[in-house]
Design an enzyme around this catalytic site. Structure first.
Site, PDB file in Angstrom:
ATOM      1  N   HIS A   1       0.818  -1.327   0.115  1.00 41.28           N
ATOM      2  CA  HIS A   1      -0.023   0.233  -0.064  1.00 41.28           C
ATOM      3  C   HIS A   1       0.824   1.302   0.024  1.00 41.28           C
TER       4      HIS A   1
ATOM      5  N   ASP B   1       6.089  20.928 -26.753  1.00 38.07           N
ATOM      6  CA  ASP B   1       6.049  19.762 -26.209  1.00 38.07           C
ATOM      7  C   ASP B   1       7.135  19.733 -25.334  1.00 38.07           C
TER       8      ASP B   1
ATOM      9  N   TRP C   1       7.081   0.124   3.837  1.00 37.34           N
ATOM     10  CA  TRP C   1       7.510   0.981   2.546  1.00 37.34           C
ATOM     11  C   TRP C   1       9.046   1.462   2.906  1.00 37.34           C
TER      12      TRP C   1
ATOM     13  N   SER D   1      12.843   5.801 -14.245  1.00 37.14           N
ATOM     14  CA  SER D   1      11.636   6.580 -14.652  1.00 37.14           C
ATOM     15  C   SER D   1      11.591   8.091 -14.087  1.00 37.14           C
ATOM     16  N   SER D   2      11.792   7.950 -12.874  1.00 38.04           N
ATOM     17  CA  SER D   2      11.520   9.184 -12.250  1.00 38.04           C
ATOM     18  C   SER D   2      12.551  10.329 -12.781  1.00 38.04           C
TER      19      SER D   2
ATOM     20  N   HIS E   1      13.084  11.734   2.958  1.00 36.93           N
ATOM     21  CA  HIS E   1      12.496  13.117   3.447  1.00 36.93           C
ATOM     22  C   HIS E   1      12.079  13.938   2.310  1.00 36.93           C
TER      23      HIS E   1
ATOM     24  N   GLU F   1      11.726  12.933  -0.629  1.00 36.20           N
ATOM     25  CA  GLU F   1      10.728  12.354  -1.421  1.00 36.20           C
ATOM     26  C   GLU F   1       9.087  12.898  -0.942  1.00 36.20           C
TER      27      GLU F   1
ATOM     28  N   TYR G   1       8.619  15.633  -0.027  1.00 34.12           N
ATOM     29  CA  TYR G   1       8.290  16.726  -0.393  1.00 34.12           C
ATOM     30  C   TYR G   1       7.982  16.969  -1.891  1.00 34.12           C
TER      31      TYR G   1
ATOM     32  N   SER H   1      -1.691  27.029  -5.752  1.00 30.35           N
ATOM     33  CA  SER H   1      -1.386  28.316  -6.109  1.00 30.35           C
ATOM     34  C   SER H   1      -2.073  28.698  -7.370  1.00 30.35           C
TER      35      SER H   1
ATOM     36  N   HIS I   1      15.042  13.083  11.316  1.00 30.63           N
ATOM     37  CA  HIS I   1      13.976  13.299  12.060  1.00 30.63           C
ATOM     38  C   HIS I   1      12.984  11.864  12.046  1.00 30.63           C
ATOM     39  N   HIS I   2      13.194  11.079  11.020  1.00 31.97           N
ATOM     40  CA  HIS I   2      12.428   9.839  10.945  1.00 31.97           C
ATOM     41  C   HIS I   2      13.310   8.906  11.996  1.00 31.97           C
TER      42      HIS I   2
ATOM     43  N   THR J   1       7.095  26.897   4.756  1.00 34.95           N
ATOM     44  CA  THR J   1       5.535  26.503   4.642  1.00 34.95           C
ATOM     45  C   THR J   1       4.368  27.475   4.986  1.00 34.95           C
TER      46      THR J   1
ATOM     47  N   LYS K   1       3.583  29.851   2.614  1.00 37.59           N
ATOM     48  CA  LYS K   1       2.887  29.581   1.768  1.00 37.59           C
ATOM     49  C   LYS K   1       1.338  29.731   2.072  1.00 37.59           C
TER      50      LYS K   1
ATOM     51  N   ARG L   1       2.044   1.688  14.948  1.00 40.94           N
ATOM     52  CA  ARG L   1       1.824   1.321  13.606  1.00 40.94           C
ATOM     53  C   ARG L   1       2.124  -0.154  12.857  1.00 40.94           C
TER      54      ARG L   1
HETATM   55  C1  HEA Z   1       1.018   8.284  -0.778  1.00 43.11           C
HETATM   56  C2  HEA Z   1      -0.141   8.425  -0.405  1.00 43.11           C
HETATM   57  C3  HEA Z   1      -1.201   7.395   0.570  1.00 43.11           C
HETATM   58  C4  HEA Z   1      -2.519   7.402   0.179  1.00 43.11           C
HETATM   59  C5  HEA Z   1      -3.363   8.201  -0.678  1.00 43.11           C
HETATM   60  C6  HEA Z   1      -3.091   6.608   0.987  1.00 43.11           C
HETATM   61  C7  HEA Z   1      -4.373   6.267   1.436  1.00 43.11           C
HETATM   62  C8  HEA Z   1      -4.962   5.522   2.396  1.00 43.11           C
HETATM   63  N1  HEA Z   1      -4.245   4.896   3.331  1.00 43.11           N
HETATM   64 FE1  HEA Z   1      -2.205   4.745   3.590  1.00 43.11          FE
HETATM   65  N2  HEA Z   1      -0.301   4.814   3.785  1.00 43.11           N
HETATM   66  C9  HEA Z   1       0.751   5.428   2.968  1.00 43.11           C
HETATM   67  C10 HEA Z   1       0.580   6.356   2.038  1.00 43.11           C
HETATM   68  C11 HEA Z   1      -0.818   6.591   1.534  1.00 43.11           C
HETATM   69  N3  HEA Z   1      -1.994   6.082   2.102  1.00 43.11           N
HETATM   70  C12 HEA Z   1       2.021   4.976   3.561  1.00 43.11           C
HETATM   71  C13 HEA Z   1       3.359   5.524   2.895  1.00 43.11           C
HETATM   72  C14 HEA Z   1       2.004   4.239   4.562  1.00 43.11           C
HETATM   73  C15 HEA Z   1       2.902   3.693   5.315  1.00 43.11           C
HETATM   74  C16 HEA Z   1       3.158   2.116   4.863  1.00 43.11           C
HETATM   75  C17 HEA Z   1       4.182   1.491   5.847  1.00 43.11           C
HETATM   76  O1  HEA Z   1       3.955   1.427   7.142  1.00 43.11           O
HETATM   77  O2  HEA Z   1       5.233   0.853   5.156  1.00 43.11           O
HETATM   78  C18 HEA Z   1       0.696   3.803   4.774  1.00 43.11           C
HETATM   79  C19 HEA Z   1      -0.146   3.154   5.802  1.00 43.11           C
HETATM   80  C20 HEA Z   1      -1.463   2.961   6.114  1.00 43.11           C
HETATM   81  C21 HEA Z   1      -1.835   2.533   7.187  1.00 43.11           C
HETATM   82  C22 HEA Z   1      -1.175   1.892   8.190  1.00 43.11           C
HETATM   83  C23 HEA Z   1      -1.045   0.562   8.188  1.00 43.11           C
HETATM   84  C24 HEA Z   1      -0.219   0.066   9.154  1.00 43.11           C
HETATM   85  O3  HEA Z   1       0.698   0.861   9.841  1.00 43.11           O
HETATM   86  O4  HEA Z   1      -0.223  -1.343   9.113  1.00 43.11           O
HETATM   87  C25 HEA Z   1      -3.212   2.409   6.984  1.00 43.11           C
HETATM   88  C26 HEA Z   1      -4.182   2.274   7.969  1.00 43.11           C
HETATM   89  O5  HEA Z   1      -5.260   2.558   8.031  1.00 43.11           O
HETATM   90  C27 HEA Z   1      -3.576   3.352   5.832  1.00 43.11           C
HETATM   91  C28 HEA Z   1      -4.775   3.675   5.368  1.00 43.11           C
HETATM   92  C29 HEA Z   1      -5.307   4.433   4.147  1.00 43.11           C
HETATM   93  C30 HEA Z   1      -6.339   4.642   3.786  1.00 43.11           C
HETATM   94  C31 HEA Z   1      -7.849   4.010   4.216  1.00 43.11           C
HETATM   95  C32 HEA Z   1      -6.078   5.110   2.735  1.00 43.11           C
HETATM   96  C33 HEA Z   1      -7.479   5.651   1.775  1.00 43.11           C
HETATM   97  O6  HEA Z   1      -7.039   7.062   1.283  1.00 43.11           O
HETATM   98  C34 HEA Z   1      -7.547   4.762   0.458  1.00 43.11           C
HETATM   99  C35 HEA Z   1      -8.746   5.205  -0.513  1.00 43.11           C
HETATM  100  C36 HEA Z   1      -9.151   3.663  -0.854  1.00 43.11           C
HETATM  101  C37 HEA Z   1      -9.104   3.690  -2.264  1.00 43.11           C
HETATM  102  C38 HEA Z   1      -9.138   4.824  -3.218  1.00 43.11           C
HETATM  103  C39 HEA Z   1      -9.755   2.613  -2.742  1.00 43.11           C
HETATM  104  C40 HEA Z   1     -10.974   2.237  -3.491  1.00 43.11           C
HETATM  105  C41 HEA Z   1     -11.301   1.261  -3.919  1.00 43.11           C
HETATM  106  C42 HEA Z   1     -12.785   0.444  -4.100  1.00 43.11           C
HETATM  107  C43 HEA Z   1     -13.676   1.513  -3.964  1.00 43.11           C
HETATM  108  C44 HEA Z   1     -12.684  -0.599  -4.472  1.00 43.11           C
HETATM  109  C45 HEA Z   1     -13.028  -0.741  -6.013  1.00 43.11           C
HETATM  110  C46 HEA Z   1     -12.095  -1.719  -6.525  1.00 43.11           C
HETATM  111  C47 HEA Z   1     -11.492  -1.752  -7.734  1.00 43.11           C
HETATM  112  C48 HEA Z   1     -12.082  -1.041  -8.760  1.00 43.11           C
HETATM  113  C49 HEA Z   1     -10.530  -2.638  -8.157  1.00 43.11           C
HETATM  114  N4  HEA Z   1      -2.470   3.822   5.368  1.00 43.11           N
HETATM  115  C1  HEA Z   2       3.394  15.249   1.917  1.00 38.21           C
HETATM  116  C2  HEA Z   2       4.194  14.691   2.795  1.00 38.21           C
HETATM  117  C3  HEA Z   2       4.709  15.376   3.949  1.00 38.21           C
HETATM  118  C4  HEA Z   2       4.881  16.491   4.192  1.00 38.21           C
HETATM  119  C5  HEA Z   2       4.562  17.656   3.435  1.00 38.21           C
HETATM  120  C6  HEA Z   2       5.285  16.462   5.613  1.00 38.21           C
HETATM  121  C7  HEA Z   2       5.713  17.606   6.294  1.00 38.21           C
HETATM  122  C8  HEA Z   2       6.177  17.669   7.564  1.00 38.21           C
HETATM  123  N1  HEA Z   2       6.594  16.447   8.145  1.00 38.21           N
HETATM  124 FE1  HEA Z   2       6.345  14.570   7.667  1.00 38.21          FE
HETATM  125  N2  HEA Z   2       6.162  12.746   6.938  1.00 38.21           N
HETATM  126  C9  HEA Z   2       5.695  12.313   5.968  1.00 38.21           C
HETATM  127  C10 HEA Z   2       5.171  13.052   4.908  1.00 38.21           C
HETATM  128  C11 HEA Z   2       5.126  14.437   5.079  1.00 38.21           C
HETATM  129  N3  HEA Z   2       5.527  15.232   5.894  1.00 38.21           N
HETATM  130  C12 HEA Z   2       5.490  10.923   5.868  1.00 38.21           C
HETATM  131  C13 HEA Z   2       5.059   9.967   4.719  1.00 38.21           C
HETATM  132  C14 HEA Z   2       6.062  10.486   7.081  1.00 38.21           C
HETATM  133  C15 HEA Z   2       6.099   8.852   7.666  1.00 38.21           C
HETATM  134  C16 HEA Z   2       7.185   8.157   6.896  1.00 38.21           C
HETATM  135  C17 HEA Z   2       7.233   6.830   7.482  1.00 38.21           C
HETATM  136  O1  HEA Z   2       7.861   6.315   8.603  1.00 38.21           O
HETATM  137  O2  HEA Z   2       6.505   5.953   6.732  1.00 38.21           O
HETATM  138  C18 HEA Z   2       6.372  11.561   7.831  1.00 38.21           C
HETATM  139  C19 HEA Z   2       6.902  11.484   9.277  1.00 38.21           C
HETATM  140  C20 HEA Z   2       7.386  12.538   9.896  1.00 38.21           C
HETATM  141  C21 HEA Z   2       8.212  12.674  11.184  1.00 38.21           C
HETATM  142  C22 HEA Z   2       8.791  11.280  11.630  1.00 38.21           C
HETATM  143  C23 HEA Z   2       7.781  10.705  12.498  1.00 38.21           C
HETATM  144  C24 HEA Z   2       8.176   9.610  13.238  1.00 38.21           C
HETATM  145  O3  HEA Z   2       8.377   8.630  12.358  1.00 38.21           O
HETATM  146  O4  HEA Z   2       8.491   9.649  14.464  1.00 38.21           O
HETATM  147  C25 HEA Z   2       8.391  14.093  11.103  1.00 38.21           C
HETATM  148  C26 HEA Z   2       9.357  14.479  12.462  1.00 38.21           C
HETATM  149  O5  HEA Z   2       9.812  15.372  12.375  1.00 38.21           O
HETATM  150  C27 HEA Z   2       7.782  14.797  10.377  1.00 38.21           C
HETATM  151  C28 HEA Z   2       7.698  16.177  10.143  1.00 38.21           C
HETATM  152  C29 HEA Z   2       7.333  17.044   9.409  1.00 38.21           C
HETATM  153  C30 HEA Z   2       7.333  18.451   9.363  1.00 38.21           C
HETATM  154  C31 HEA Z   2       7.969  19.240  10.426  1.00 38.21           C
HETATM  155  C32 HEA Z   2       6.686  18.792   8.054  1.00 38.21           C
HETATM  156  C33 HEA Z   2       6.537  20.161   7.694  1.00 38.21           C
HETATM  157  O6  HEA Z   2       7.047  20.394   6.390  1.00 38.21           O
HETATM  158  C34 HEA Z   2       5.148  20.963   8.133  1.00 38.21           C
HETATM  159  C35 HEA Z   2       5.253  22.373   7.779  1.00 38.21           C
HETATM  160  C36 HEA Z   2       3.608  22.665   7.604  1.00 38.21           C
HETATM  161  C37 HEA Z   2       3.354  23.474   8.739  1.00 38.21           C
HETATM  162  C38 HEA Z   2       3.682  23.702   9.986  1.00 38.21           C
HETATM  163  C39 HEA Z   2       1.702  23.948   8.665  1.00 38.21           C
HETATM  164  C40 HEA Z   2       1.717  25.372   8.152  1.00 38.21           C
HETATM  165  C41 HEA Z   2       2.378  26.449   8.754  1.00 38.21           C
HETATM  166  C42 HEA Z   2       2.200  27.424   9.501  1.00 38.21           C
HETATM  167  C43 HEA Z   2       0.445  27.572   9.652  1.00 38.21           C
HETATM  168  C44 HEA Z   2       2.879  28.440  10.191  1.00 38.21           C
HETATM  169  C45 HEA Z   2       2.843  28.347  11.350  1.00 38.21           C
HETATM  170  C46 HEA Z   2       3.436  27.135  12.108  1.00 38.21           C
HETATM  171  C47 HEA Z   2       4.245  27.110  13.176  1.00 38.21           C
HETATM  172  C48 HEA Z   2       4.772  28.211  13.719  1.00 38.21           C
HETATM  173  C49 HEA Z   2       4.127  25.504  13.932  1.00 38.21           C
HETATM  174  N4  HEA Z   2       7.287  13.886   9.405  1.00 38.21           N
HETATM  175 CU   LIG Z   3      10.582  13.690   6.863  1.00 38.11          CU
END
Ligand code: HEA
Ligand code: HEA
Ligand SMILES: [Cu+2]
Ligand code: CUA
Lengths: 555, 286, 358
Positions: A96, A125, A161, A189-190, A273, A275, A277, A288, A322-323, A348, A351, A470
């Site tokens: 997933h 293009d 993942w 590809s990327s 990380h 990634e 962003y 925007s 931070h991860h 951020t 923005k 988790r």
């Molecule tokens: C990048 C984007 C992304 C998106 C969009 C989502 C979308 C969703 N994610 Fe997840 N998620 C991750 C990224 C994302 N996730 C990542 C990176 C992890 C960490 C993995 C890891 O721990 O390694 C994670 C982990 C994660 C967990 C934790 C699992 C665990 O720790 O064991 C859960 C649990 O609830 C969850 C739930 C969901 C749900 C309910 C949605 C929903 O938004 C999904 C919506 C569902 C659909 C869009 C499906 C629709 C299908 C149908 C209606 C059926 C029809 C079927 C056909 C036509 C074939 N996600």
């Molecule tokens: C689109 C993806 C995305 C984005 C944008 C961010 C944005 C941020 N993330 Fe997140 N992050 C993930 C995707 C993302 N993250 C994923 C996938 C994981 C889990 C990976 C895994 O383990 O599987 C993760 C995990 C993760 C961790 C690790 C947690 C853990 O495993 O223990 C941390 C820790 O610092 C973190 C921090 C942040 C911070 C500080 C931002 C900042 O960029 C956020 C900045 C935005 C704001 C703060 C809001 C707007 C700001 C204001 C309104 C201004 C005023 C605010 C203040 C003065 C506070 N993220």
């Molecule tokens: Cu990060």
């Protein structure tokens, strides 16, 4: 063996494409011997067709990855081993995450880049059209291999993942080598896609369009592409080292031979990380574009938006650990990564404030793209604020690897990145298909999505804080209520996405209100000078661009 | 800005064919590694990929010769190549990062120094040295000896530096329309690169069979072969590209101001050269 | 029943000064974030409401203002600095592992914990205590479902305990929310952490790093007791160890072996081979009616598999994990349970002889 030289396109064709608001252009006589049917899609070098392919692929992957999430949610509906066995659960969680990140979000953004960047900068293009096609078709191959691992002996990837060594190396299933090779293909590809995008942006802008005249979507993609080229090779490097550890007896991630499992995490998160962003910067660009359109007011702080995006990108290289707050980093490292991570909130915030200042004293209407964008702003901010909480290293000892983190990243990714992609689809569908998306279906889709997404992910904050780790298929009883809510929400959100499919199908079949060239009243940008739907080939001669009149940064 | 329109190839079969072969290559490689079978798909993929590269580049040459490319196209290629090299830099950066991390952090920790020095409780007899001749778990075993940098590696360094210089001479000759010199210098470059590879091969055999320096020889062996191995692969690719350039030169391609393919190969070659300098310093000498 | 001092939807304040500091840090930052959200969303929703086109709003023309941009860059920066100061202080305390009274080496195993009291020459494994029947829903789930173990970690209150974390296989993470300790166990490396528990009680936690199939099933139970109780407990443990050592020399009866074997089997083997020995072929072979387990010829191979594992499969080696009595008992059990009728016994002495031979 060597094919005939492709015919040189006539220069005079398609000039009328660029006539402002011109009507659909006759494509006759141009680009002879266009293959039809399936072959057309296989061989195409056209950025619009490739963009469409990318987006359809992303949609398919979104459903596959989403279905896996629903399997996860079904198992977690109640405590106990109820629905699947733990091995399979781990594969579902892992796949997933992988599929959503590499198969859905990234290709969706690349697809949007393909479609939009050339038309937003007045280019005929992409800079390297054949390479573009190559980049796309690598993805189906890569993901076919990835998905096929599920059917191999020992099953598919089951190590998350983030595939931490040694769980993914010494203790990984036999299919891990295939997983690695699939990731290599996706990575190539990327990288190639990103190179193409950078070359297009730097080289194919219409005369007079300076960098600071580019729409923000183009800017955010320029920076995203830079991030991709900088970090995808590091991912390639680390998975290569895994491959060697698994198959050739090296000891990179094995202390017995002098290596270190934590080295894996440093390399992974140096990629990982940035990634995340990569998955949000283009979303910023989309929002925007949309917010000013429906506020009928120019984007506030164009220049600071650009600088903020660049700052986020640069900072993203120095926050990776931070991860890894709990892996036992030395104190100084811990402090450094805490401070640098917190700093990202500043650009951020700029923005978010700029968007709100754009709304302030505008003339606002709530069309579908705007609804999704507004929901994006609110929910992304919620996710960002929980990110700041996670950044506080001592407290992250309690949050780390709990559902609080899962809540955080789904807030930035689902009502964040996914909503931005949906907003983009609703915004540009008239340009792509020539008809407006169905408003009734769209509204239902929007509201059900908002409700579903919050019902799914908001309770996860609580289950996480209360102590639910988790990546577990079974949990202690006091988390039961929150999990049930999350599961109900997950199914609601998932099923609502079928409405989006209906919207798309209607648009493809041209069922709906016809859109003029300027599909939205307040929209600015070169793409709105093209007829709707945009003809296959546009801007063979560069369109007129007068910065004082057309630039988003004009005074 | 040029007024001619940007060349957009109509359609191309090469991308789709090449992904199919790459798919074969990946599946074949995966099968070879996991079950030992898979040689056939691997070979199909390998040969097919080579064929595609030939065909694809042939198309590009023809288009280029036919004058379809204008200055803007040229810039696209340049930028494409430059960013591609940047991505390669990052690829090697991951490997150099590994080397430094191991030497600066991991090994001292295992030996009881620094922030995670308690780790030494697990490896009471371990002493961190670089080159690492005895691994924390001695049953893995380090190398018996290492390659002396001042023998073959030094020669190789001189060869590669020289080849960068000869290639630059060739480029100058091309710019000054001196085809004969161009061919001579290009051939010299190829020879130098080829000799480098041969020496590298000799060194590998020597290391593997006589020094006990293998991929399995602990982290020293692993990093040694990771860095030099991937560098060697890049030298090989660089040589193939340069050989293709030679063929094209012999066919009379390129003009003093239109020869990007040649320049791109030169960039690539210089990049490979610079990586080697880093290797020589940090893998062999220090 | 609550597993910790959490309210059920918030972090637990916990029972150490560090955990309470972390809790208040969490609450402060949470409220700051709420305040930011209220302001930001307040302005946003007010704008959405006040400047609706449908109400005839005409757009203004401004699109830049350096003053406000500087302000909204500077103010968040200041807020962040205000957050960073207390966070830094707490972090420094967490890192100070000096002057500990007791050292405990915690080793993660797939999927159990091993505790070694470094100064006491005492060590044992700690396994999931919840019966599989509860997991499979054949029986009602108990209050401490998935959070109970067979041998809890026992520590005295008021003493500074230094934990040393490492792993035998993959990375695990030892997490007890009430102590606010979460530390990864890295194979081949040691991480440190410390705690002083103020209140006696049982504090529960779980493995917090994905470590394979049974990641959800390796809980932690820490029992904090008074110094006297702790000393008594230590004495008891030493005695048990002595008895066990003696036991490996004497002759065991079938019933003894079967009885002990059943417990061992359910703890260590049943997750794969199933409680009824039916396995999950092909990955996990059935033991019931398995030729190796019902014939005399299979006996040696059977013992070998349990002692040294089967390379290339997920069958681990138990020679380092289980006591000789446990090994003898579980092999005997496997050969005589579920209708398996080998009828033979394996004696602890036999196993210890085999082990001392290598
Ligand atoms: C990048 C984007 C992304 C998106 C969009 C989502 C979308 C969703 N994610 Fe997840 N998620 C991750 C990224 C994302 N996730 C990542 C990176 C992890 C960490 C993995 C890891 O721990 O390694 C994670 C982990 C994660 C967990 C934790 C699992 C665990 O720790 O064991 C859960 C649990 O609830 C969850 C739930 C969901 C749900 C309910 C949605 C929903 O938004 C999904 C919506 C569902 C659909 C869009 C499906 C629709 C299908 C149908 C209606 C059926 C029809 C079927 C056909 C036509 C074939 N996600
Ligand atoms: C689109 C993806 C995305 C984005 C944008 C961010 C944005 C941020 N993330 Fe997140 N992050 C993930 C995707 C993302 N993250 C994923 C996938 C994981 C889990 C990976 C895994 O383990 O599987 C993760 C995990 C993760 C961790 C690790 C947690 C853990 O495993 O223990 C941390 C820790 O610092 C973190 C921090 C942040 C911070 C500080 C931002 C900042 O960029 C956020 C900045 C935005 C704001 C703060 C809001 C707007 C700001 C204001 C309104 C201004 C005023 C605010 C203040 C003065 C506070 N993220
Ligand atoms: Cu990060
Ligand atoms: Cu051990 Cu998770």
């Amino acid at each position: 063996m060597v094919p005939e030289l492709p015919p040189r396109p006539d220069k005079h064709q398609a000039i009328s494409d660029t006539a402002a608001g011109g009507s659909a252009v006759d494509q006759g006589g141009h680009h002879h011997e266009q293959p039809t049917g399936l072959l057309r899609w296989l061989l195409t070098t056209n950025h619009k067709e490739i963009g469409t392919l990318y987006m359809l692929f992303a949609l398919l992957m979104f459903f596959i990855g989403g279905t896996m999430a629903l399997i996860v949610r079904a198992e977690l509906f109640q405590p106990g081993m109820t629905f699947v066995v733990p091995e399979f659960f781990n594969q579902m969680t892992t796949m997933h995450g992988l599929i959503m990140v590499f198969g859905a979000i990234m290709p969706a953004f690349v697809g949007l880049a393909n479609w939009l960047i050339p038309v937003q900068i007045g280019a005929p293009d992409m800079a390297l059209p054949r390479l573009n096609n190559f980049s796309f078709w690598l993805l189906p191959v890569s993901f076919t291999i990835l998905l096929s691992t599920l059917f191999m002996e020992g099953g598919g990837p089951n190590f998350g993942w983030t595939f931490y060594a040694p769980l993914s190396t010494t203790y990984g299933p036999p299919s891990t080598s295939f997983f690695i090779l699939a990731m290599h293909l996706a990575g190539i590809s990327s990288i190639l896609g990103a190179i193409n995008i950078i070359a297009t942006i730097l080289n194919l802008r219409t005369p007079n369009m300076r960098l600071m005249d580019m729409p923000l979507f183009v800017w955010t993609w320029l920076i995203t592409a830079f991030l991709l080229i900088a970090v995808m090779p590091v991912l390639a490097g680390v998975i290569t080292m895994m491959l060697l550890d698994i198959n050739f007896g090296t000891s990179f991630f094995d202390a017995a031979g002098g290596g270190d499992p934590v080295l894996f995490q440093h390399l992974f998160w140096f990629f990982g990380h940035p990634e995340v962003y990569i998955m949000i910067l283009p979303a910023f660009g989309i929002v925007s574009a949309i917010v000013p359109t429906f506020a009928r007011k120019r984007l506030f702080g164009y220049a600071s938006m650009v600088y903020a995006t660049a700052s986020i990108a640069l900072l993203s290289f120095v926050v990776w650990a931070h991860h890894m707050f709990t892996v036992g980093l030395p104190l100084t490292a811990q402090l450094f990564f805490m401070y640098s991570t917190m700093l990202i909130a500043v650009p951020t915030g700029v923005k978010v404030f700029n968007w709100i200042a754009t709304l302030f004293r505008g003339s606002i209407s709530f069309e579908l793209p705007m609804l999704f964008s507004l929901a994006f702003i609110v929910q992304f901010t919620i996710g960002g604020l929980s990110g700041v909480m996670l950044a506080i290293a001592p407290v992250d000892f309690q949050y780390h690897d709990t559902y609080f983190v899962v809540a955080h990243f789904h807030y930035v990714l689902v009502p964040g990145a996914v909503f931005a992609i949906l907003a983009a689809a609703y915004y540009w569908l008239p340009k792509w298909s020539g008809v407006y998306p169905n408003v009734k279906l769209g509204l239902a889709h929007f509201w059900l999505s908002v409700i579903g997404v919050n019902l799914t992910f908001f309770p996860m904050h609580f289950s996480g804080l209360a102590g639910m780790p988790r990546r577990i298929p079974d949990y202690a009883l006091q988390f039961a209520d929150f999990n049930m809510l999350s599961s109900i929400g997950g199914f609601l959100f998932g099923i609502s996405q079928l409405l989006f499919v209906a919207v798309i199908v209607l648009c493809i079949r041209k069922k709906g209100e016809k859109a003029p060239a300027q599909a939205w009243e307040g929209a600015e940008g070169l793409e709105w000078q093209l007829p709707s739907p945009a003809p296959l080939h546009t801007f063979d001669t560069p369109p007129e661009f007068i910065p004082e009149r057309d630039s988003p940064s004009r005074h | 800005m040029s007024t001619s329109s940007y060349y957009v190839p109509a359609t191309s079969k090469w991308p789709i064919i090449s992904v199919i072969f790459l798919g074969f290559l990946a599946v074949g490689a995966g099968m070879l590694m996991t079950s030992g079978s898979g040689l056939i798909p691997f070979l199909i993929g390998f040969v097919g990929t080579l064929w595609v590269m030939y065909g694809w580049f042939m198309d590009v040459f023809k288009e280029s010769q036919a004058g379809l490319y204008d200055a803007q196209m040229d810039r696209s290629f340049r930028q494409g190549m430059a960013w591609f090299i940047f991505s390669e830099v990052m690829f090697f950066a991951a490997f150099f990062g590994t080397l430094f991390y191991i030497r600066v952090f991991a090994l001292p920790w295992l030996d009881g120094e620094g922030a995670k020095g308690v780790t030494a409780l697990l490896w009471p007899d371990f002493v961190a040295t670089w080159p690492l001749m005895t691994t924390p778990d001695p049953s893995i075993g380090g190398p018996d000896a290492i390659v002396n940098p001042w023998t073959l590696p030094l020669i190789n360094t001189l060869l590669l530096v020289a080849s960068s210089i000869t290639l630059t001479f060739a480029h100058h000759a091309l710019k000054h329309q001196d085809r004969k010199k161009l061919i001579n210098w290009l051939v010299a470059t190829l020879v130098l690169g080829g000799v480098f590879l041969v020496i590298q091969g000799i060194e590998y055999v020597h290391a593997w069979t006589e020094l006990g320096l293998t991929l399995q020889a602990g982290i020293y062996g692993a990093t040694f072969f990771l860095l030099t191995g991937f560098h060697g692969v890049h030298v090989t690719i660089g040589l193939i590209i340069l050989a293709v350039m030679l063929v094209r030169v012999l066919k009379g391609h390129f003009t003093p101001d239109q020869h990007f393919a040649f320049e791109a190969s030169a960039w690539y070659w210089h990049f490979v050269d610079v990586v080697w300098i880093g290797l020589f310093l940090f893998v062999y000498v220090f | 029943a609550a597993i910790n001092t959490s309210s059920g939807w918030n972090l637990p304040p916990g029972v150490t000064s560090i955990s309470q500091e972390i809790f208040s840090l969490h609450m402060i930052i949470f409220w700051i974030c709420v305040a930011i959200a209220v302001v930001v969303f307040g302005v946003m929703f007010w704008s959405l409401f006040a400047y609706r086109k449908s109400k005839g709003a005409k757009p203004a023309n401004f699109h830049e203002n350096t003053t406000v941009e500087v302000i909204w860059t500077a103010v968040p920066l200041l807020i962040l600095i205000a957050m960073a100061i207390p966070a830094t202080a707490t972090l420094k305390k967490i890192y100070d592992t000096s002057d500990a009274d007791i050292d405990i080496l915690v080793t993660g195993y797939q999927w159990r914990w091993h505790y070694q009291y470094v100064e006491e020459d005492l060590s044992f494994f700690s396994n999931l205590g919840t019966p599989r029947s509860q997991i499979l829903g054949e029986e009602d789930k108990g209050d401490f479902y998935l959070l109970e173990v067979d041998n809890p970690l026992v520590v005295p209150v008021g003493k500074k305990i230094r934990f040393l974390f490492t792993s035998n296989d993959v990375i695990h993470a030892w997490w007890v929310p009430d102590l606010a300790i979460k530390k990864d166990t890295i194979p081949g490396f040691i991480n440190e952490s410390w705690t002083i528990i103020d209140e006696p009680g049982t504090y529960r936690g779980q493995c917090a790093e994905l470590c394979g199939r049974d990641h959800a099933y390796m809980p932690i139970e820490v029992r904090a007791v008074s110094q006297e109780t702790y000393d008594e407990w230590l004495e008891e443990q030493r005695q048990m160890l002595a008895e066990d050592a003696a036991g490996s020399q004497r002759e065991w009866t079938m019933d003894e072996l079967m009885d002990r074997g059943k417990g061992v089997y359910n703890t260590y083997c049943a997750a794969c081979h199933q409680a009824d020995g039916s396995g999950m072929p092909p990955a996990f072979p059935a033991l019931k009616n398995n030729p190796m387990m019902i014939t005399e010829e299979g006996r040696d191979a059977h013992i070998d598999a349990v002692l040294y594992g089967r390379s290339g499969t997920s069958m681990p080696a138990y020679s380092g994990t289980l006591s000789v009595a446990d090994i003898a008992a579980v092999i005997t059990y496997e050969r005589n349970a579920w209708g398996n009728d080998a009828g033979d016994r394996v004696q602890p002495s036999e196993i210890s002889e085999m082990l001392s031979d290598d």
